[in-house]
Enzyme design. Structure first.
Site, PDB file in Angstrom:
ATOM      1  N   LYS A 243      -2.626   6.078  -4.030  1.00 26.27           N
ATOM      2  CA  LYS A 243      -3.696   7.017  -3.707  1.00 26.27           C
ATOM      3  C   LYS A 243      -3.428   8.404  -4.282  1.00 26.27           C
ATOM      4  O   LYS A 243      -2.273   8.841  -4.357  1.00 26.27           O
ATOM      5  CB  LYS A 243      -3.851   7.135  -2.184  1.00 26.27           C
ATOM      6  CG  LYS A 243      -3.949   5.809  -1.451  1.00 26.27           C
ATOM      7  CD  LYS A 243      -4.047   6.008   0.045  1.00 26.27           C
ATOM      8  CE  LYS A 243      -3.796   4.710   0.791  1.00 26.27           C
ATOM      9  NZ  LYS A 243      -2.351   4.372   0.854  1.00 26.27           N
TER      10      LYS A 243
ATOM     11  N   TYR B  38       3.190   9.656   0.034  1.00 27.29           N
ATOM     12  CA  TYR B  38       4.271   8.913   0.696  1.00 27.29           C
ATOM     13  C   TYR B  38       5.607   9.132  -0.012  1.00 27.29           C
ATOM     14  O   TYR B  38       6.663   8.848   0.547  1.00 27.29           O
ATOM     15  CB  TYR B  38       3.982   7.414   0.727  1.00 27.29           C
ATOM     16  CG  TYR B  38       2.742   6.992   1.464  1.00 27.29           C
ATOM     17  CD1 TYR B  38       1.982   7.900   2.209  1.00 27.29           C
ATOM     18  CD2 TYR B  38       2.306   5.665   1.420  1.00 27.29           C
ATOM     19  CE1 TYR B  38       0.841   7.497   2.875  1.00 27.29           C
ATOM     20  CE2 TYR B  38       1.169   5.247   2.086  1.00 27.29           C
ATOM     21  CZ  TYR B  38       0.427   6.167   2.800  1.00 27.29           C
ATOM     22  OH  TYR B  38      -0.710   5.751   3.456  1.00 27.29           O
TER      23      TYR B  38
ATOM     24  N   ASP C  99       0.834  -1.197   0.000  1.00 22.26           N
ATOM     25  CA  ASP C  99       0.000   0.000   0.000  1.00 22.26           C
ATOM     26  C   ASP C  99       0.874   1.254   0.000  1.00 22.26           C
ATOM     27  O   ASP C  99       1.615   1.505   0.948  1.00 22.26           O
ATOM     28  CB  ASP C  99      -0.898  -0.012   1.242  1.00 22.26           C
ATOM     29  CG  ASP C  99      -1.816   1.197   1.319  1.00 22.26           C
ATOM     30  OD1 ASP C  99      -2.914   1.138   0.751  1.00 22.26           O
ATOM     31  OD2 ASP C  99      -1.420   2.194   1.943  1.00 22.26           O
TER      32      ASP C  99
ATOM     33  N   HIS D 285      -7.410   9.717  -1.583  1.00 25.06           N
ATOM     34  CA  HIS D 285      -6.813   9.582  -0.262  1.00 25.06           C
ATOM     35  C   HIS D 285      -7.600  10.315   0.816  1.00 25.06           C
ATOM     36  O   HIS D 285      -7.642   9.885   1.977  1.00 25.06           O
ATOM     37  CB  HIS D 285      -5.373  10.112  -0.308  1.00 25.06           C
ATOM     38  CG  HIS D 285      -4.481   9.560   0.750  1.00 25.06           C
ATOM     39  ND1 HIS D 285      -3.116   9.575   0.645  1.00 25.06           N
ATOM     40  CD2 HIS D 285      -4.740   8.961   1.941  1.00 25.06           C
ATOM     41  CE1 HIS D 285      -2.578   9.018   1.724  1.00 25.06           C
ATOM     42  NE2 HIS D 285      -3.549   8.646   2.523  1.00 25.06           N
TER      43      HIS D 285
END
Length: 292
Positions: A86, A57, A52, A118
């Site tokens: 996302k 990120y 994920d 997200h």
């Protein structure tokens, strides 16, 4: 080492007819190719077949590189893993198409198994801004288009409230396959779980350990001691026994391995209840309840 494709790992069937592993590695705070590579290597070795990520990120490219390098080591192919990413809140609305294609390009794995919005809001807008619903709708239309092209095999949302979910289900052409939200014994989200069941949407957990805060909870420690498991394993098992997929995150290879050892024991009904009654609506992550 004989490979374990995710089709033979514990999975849940999504409303698209595709399968998603019940256990995935969360990659939040995994930065740099070396750290991502080490975590992905440990996870593949431990039997994880889902990973994920997210635009925010900033590790999509590293995750893609690590998987392309490591899959052959374990006798696996692209089809044996399930990759989630996302859409970042800054790209909500008219930028969603470009941003989703950027994620697809960064991962460089032919397709993304699951792509989520997200956050229901838009970065830079007040949470109550009346433009948020329109931006969400525009983002969803872009995801639907890319789903139709096969670049995004499943599409879904994260951090949506019941009101956000109802609005989406009334307007969408393609229903969300997954809703990913914070979920643990102190935040059981029964209304959202019920809605997802009603709509045929998979309810997926993040922050199962409450950012580590729940690992020292006295009830958690007692349950863990009684069943001779770690508190983290107990928390993950609590979700899994409710049919909720989990995404424990770690960069520590030993912890990654231990977090995967959650399919060979069962919590008693009493222990499940002891954990569930801890529900008090406590969030350890962001709160979407005020987003228009």
């Amino acid at each position: 080492m004989s490979p374990t494709p995710f089709s033979s790992s514990p999975c849940v069937a999504l409303n698209t007819g595709l399968q998603m592993p019940l256990l995935g590695l969360g990659t939040y705070k995994l930065c740099g190719l070396q750290d991502v590579y080490r975590a992905v290597d440990a996870a593949l070795c431990a039997g994880y077949r889902a990973f994920d990520s997210a635009a925010v990120y900033r590790n999509e490219a590293e995750l893609g590189k690590a998987l392309r390098a490591l899959l052959p080591k374990y006798g696996l192919t692209r089809e044996d893993v399930f990759i989630t990413s996302k859409l970042g809140p800054k790209d909500q609305g008219e930028k969603a198409m470009e941003a989703a294609l950027h994620s697809w390009s960064q991962l460089d794995l032919d397709y993304i198994d699951l792509y989520l919005i997200h956050w229901p809001g838009t970065q830079g807008l007040p949470v109550g801004d009346e433009r948020n619903p329109g931006n969400r709708a525009q983002s969803w239309a872009s995801l639907e288009e890319l789903h139709g092209q096969g670049k995004l095999r499943n599409i879904g949302v994260s951090n949506y409230t019941p009101a956000h979910m109802r609005a989406l289900m009334q307007s969408c052409k393609v229903p969300p396959a997954v809703l990913q939200v914070e979920f643990h014994p102190r935040l059981c989200q029964p209304e959202l779980m019920s809605l997802c069941k009603q709509y045929g949407v998979c309810f997926q957990a993040y922050s199962s350990l409450g950012k580590g805060e729940l690992l020292s909870d006295p009830v958690m420690l007692d349950v863990a001691k009684n069943c001779e498991r770690t508190p983290a394993q107990v928390l993950l098992r609590w979700a899994l026994q409710q049919g909720v997929p989990v995404l424990p995150k770690s960069s520590n290879p030993e912890r990654i391995q231990r977090n995967a050892e959650v399919f060979d024991f069962t919590l008693s009904e009493t222990d499940m209840d002891r954990l569930s009654v801890l529900d008090c609506g406590q969030r350890f992550c962001w709160d979407p309840s005020e987003v228009a």
